[in-house]
Design a protein around this motif. Structure first.
Motif, short mmCIF file in Angstrom:
data_model
loop_
_atom_site.label_atom_id
_atom_site.label_comp_id
_atom_site.label_asym_id
_atom_site.label_seq_id
_atom_site.Cartn_x
_atom_site.Cartn_y
_atom_site.Cartn_z
N CYS A 1 0.39 7.97 1.31
CA CYS A 1 0.60 9.34 0.86
C CYS A 1 -0.11 10.31 1.80
CB CYS A 1 0.03 9.54 -0.55
SG CYS A 1 0.66 8.38 -1.78
N PHE B 1 -8.48 2.00 -2.15
CA PHE B 1 -8.22 3.31 -1.58
C PHE B 1 -8.62 3.24 -0.12
CE2 PHE B 1 -9.44 8.12 -1.82
CZ PHE B 1 -8.26 8.46 -1.20
N ILE C 1 -8.41 6.53 -9.46
CA ILE C 1 -7.74 5.25 -9.19
C ILE C 1 -8.46 4.10 -9.89
CG2 ILE C 1 -7.25 3.54 -7.37
CD1 ILE C 1 -6.87 6.01 -5.47
N HIS D 1 0.86 -1.18 0.00
CA HIS D 1 0.00 0.00 0.00
C HIS D 1 0.89 1.24 0.00
CE1 HIS D 1 -3.81 -2.10 1.69
NE2 HIS D 1 -2.96 -3.02 1.23
N ALA D 2 0.70 2.11 -0.99
CA ALA D 2 1.48 3.34 -1.10
C ALA D 2 0.84 4.41 -0.22
CB ALA D 2 1.55 3.80 -2.55
N ILE E 1 -3.76 2.64 -2.47
CA ILE E 1 -3.33 3.98 -2.05
C ILE E 1 -3.87 4.18 -0.65
CG2 ILE E 1 -3.68 6.46 -2.39
CD1 ILE E 1 -1.70 5.37 -4.37
N ILE F 1 -1.09 11.15 -7.40
CA ILE F 1 -1.55 9.79 -7.06
C ILE F 1 -1.77 8.97 -8.33
CG2 ILE F 1 -3.37 8.46 -5.95
CD1 ILE F 1 -1.52 10.12 -4.05
N VAL G 1 -0.27 5.19 -9.29
CA VAL G 1 -1.13 4.05 -9.66
C VAL G 1 -0.80 3.56 -11.07
CG1 VAL G 1 -3.51 3.31 -10.04
CG2 VAL G 1 -2.97 4.82 -8.12
#
Length: 515
Positions: A131, A264, A255, A128-129, A193, A181, A185
């Motif tokens: 941010c 998300f 996304i 999971h990125a 995300i 973002i 992706v």
């Protein structure tokens, strides 16, 4: 010494592993599917800039190994801490936390996010990125590089206290964040995300967030005229919450348009609203800062609208806390939850507090009992994951030997995809290595494509049934598994392999392979 310690830990783990597989009896907590994440934060790190690439990679590998040993299945790694990039980007500058100076690439060329994606997947953990949508600086002395967005459009930024933020009211703020973002992706093979709790900034006593000009401009354009001070505060709050919701919806739409399987998720501050602040008494029986009233984030609404896929409220307090009791809050989130996945953000340090009913022990058992028994709670995220390396509060050992001693599949994201992939084909034993193939049509379908393969081991005398999740021993990214990876393999037994797709739908079991 390092090699000796590694040998001792490995030997002890192997013994525990063999013992746990003797019967594969289902655990009382029935944790067959459970999200088990860990936050790896970068913000504020002052060591990385003085380390070589290999030293940084070794440090990251150490925490990933600790997470894998502790039974985790998801890595939440901070890649955009302050409107900058802990990865290669043409949208935002390199993060100051990597080289020491924002906009300056690391001395040895590499991409930290790609490295972490590869290493996470190698260990059967999704990535999971993580941010931050609005924060631009952390400290007053933080300098911005010359090509930062701030110098192109200073009008969309607000100084609050000692920090600089994007103004959530400005459409250009939303568009730029969405662009950053979308870039992640599009270019990286991530599973989600992830945003934390920083929306409108945390309040500073005696300091107002300076968005009055934007409020006047945009509300006037909408035909809203507020003169009464009480009404002004109500409208201001609603307006700010709408600003954040517009970003969340725009991001989710973007996304899903790029990659429909990418989730998300939001990790809000643990109190949504206090009961005393809700006319209908729907808030929690707590008395602290709240997402809704101070940070202007209506997270349960976003979940109900389906514009986020999971929520991780940060319940960092202990059971019995005077202002924000963990027991009260986890029950409130469970009872209030209507849609999506609900995971609990756990502060490892809080588990060492004395149990309220038996001060001779800590709160681990009581907290985990709540997580496992409440019907709408689907797992945990451990803060910080670095603490598992240190075994803080004995948590790595407890997870490894008790609470997460066997791997777990993550609950299915059925709203995104509820179609199970076809089972594996051509499974066989080639000299102690089990190999197989995914169905070709599924492999070509982005929603059915294997994220991982689940390998089950059934000792002699145990029925080979994949429904017995206590017999799941490994999640692997490639279509092969060496039985040498299974400490119990010398006892003989049977193996079954399944396909796990991007949304954690699982195929039927394969043909049984015996040894």
């Amino acid at each position: 010494m390092k090699k000796l310690l590694t040998f001792i830990v490995t030997a002890f783990f192997s013994l525990q592993f063999v013992t746990s597989l003797q019967s594969c009896a289902p655990a009382e907590d029935n944790a067959g599917r459970e999200f088990r994440g860990g936050w790896i934060h970068i913000v504020g790190n002052t060591k990385i800039k003085d380390m070589t690439r290999q030293e940084v990679q070794d440090m990251f590998v150490q925490v990933l190994d600790s997470m894998e040993t502790a039974g985790c299945n998801a890595v939440i790694f901070q890649v955009r801490p302050c409107a900058d990039a802990f990865y290669k980007s043409e949208v935002e500058p390199w993060s100051r936390y990597l080289s020491g100076v924002q906009g300056v690439a690391p001395a040895e060329e590499w991409d930290p996010m790609q490295f972490m994606i590869d290493e996470s997947h190698k260990r059967g953990m999704e990535f999971h990125a993580w941010c931050n949508p609005y924060r631009v600086t952390l400290l007053e002395e933080d300098s911005l590089c010359a090509d930062h967005m701030y110098f192109k459009h200073p009008e969309i930024f607000v100084k609050h206290g000692k920090q600089l933020y994007f103004n959530p009211a400005e459409p250009l703020s939303r568009d730029f964040t969405t662009k950053a973002i979308a870039d992640i992706v599009t270019r990286y093979d991530i599973e989600a995300i992830h945003f934390d709790d920083y929306f409108y900034p945390y309040p500073i006593k005696g300091v107002e967030f300076n968005d009055s000009l934007a409020f006047e401009r945009y509300t006037t354009a909408q035909g809203i005229d507020v003169t009464d001070s009480t009404e002004y505060q109500r409208v201001l709050g609603d307006w700010r919450r709408e600003n954040v919701e517009l970003l969340i919806k725009q991001l989710n739409d973007t996304i899903k348009e790029i990659k429909p399987w990418v989730r998300f998720g939001i990790s809000p501050f643990g109190i949504h609203r206090n009961k005393k602040d809700t006319p209908d008494g729907s808030g929690s029986n707590t008395n602290g800062l709240s997402n809704y009233d101070q940070l202007y984030a209506d997270v349960p609404r976003w979940a109900e609208l389906g514009i986020i896929d999971y929520v991780v409220p940060q319940l960092y307090w202990e059971i019995g806390h005077r202002v924000a009791c963990y027991d009260i809050l986890i029950n409130w989130w469970n009872d209030s939850w209507k849609r999506g996945h609900l995971y609990i953000g756990q502060s490892v340090g809080s588990f060492s507090k004395p149990d309220v009913n038996n001060p001779e022990i800590d709160q681990t058992e009581a907290k985990m009992k709540l997580v496992r028994e409440l019907p709408n709670v689907h797992g945990n995220v451990w803060w910080p994951a670095w603490s598992l390396v240190r075994n803080s509060a004995g948590m790595q050992e407890k997870l490894r030997t008790i609470y997460q001693k066997n791997p777990a599949l993550i609950p299915v994201y059925a709203e995104l995809d509820n179609k199970a992939p076809k089972g594996v084909e051509a499974i066989k034993n080639e000299g102690g290595t089990i190999t197989w193939k995914q169905n070709a049509s599924d492999a070509a379908d982005n929603m059915q494509k294997a994220l991982f393969y689940a390998v089950y081991y059934f000792p002699q005398g145990v029925e080979a049934d994949k429904a017995n999740k206590e017999c799941l021993i490994k999640l692997v990214p490639d279509a092969q598994f060496s039985i040498a990876q299974n400490p119990a393999h010398a006892q003989g037994g049977k193996y079954v392999v399944t396909v796990v797709d991007r949304c954690w739908n699982e195929s039927k079991g394969s043909k049984v392979v015996e040894f």
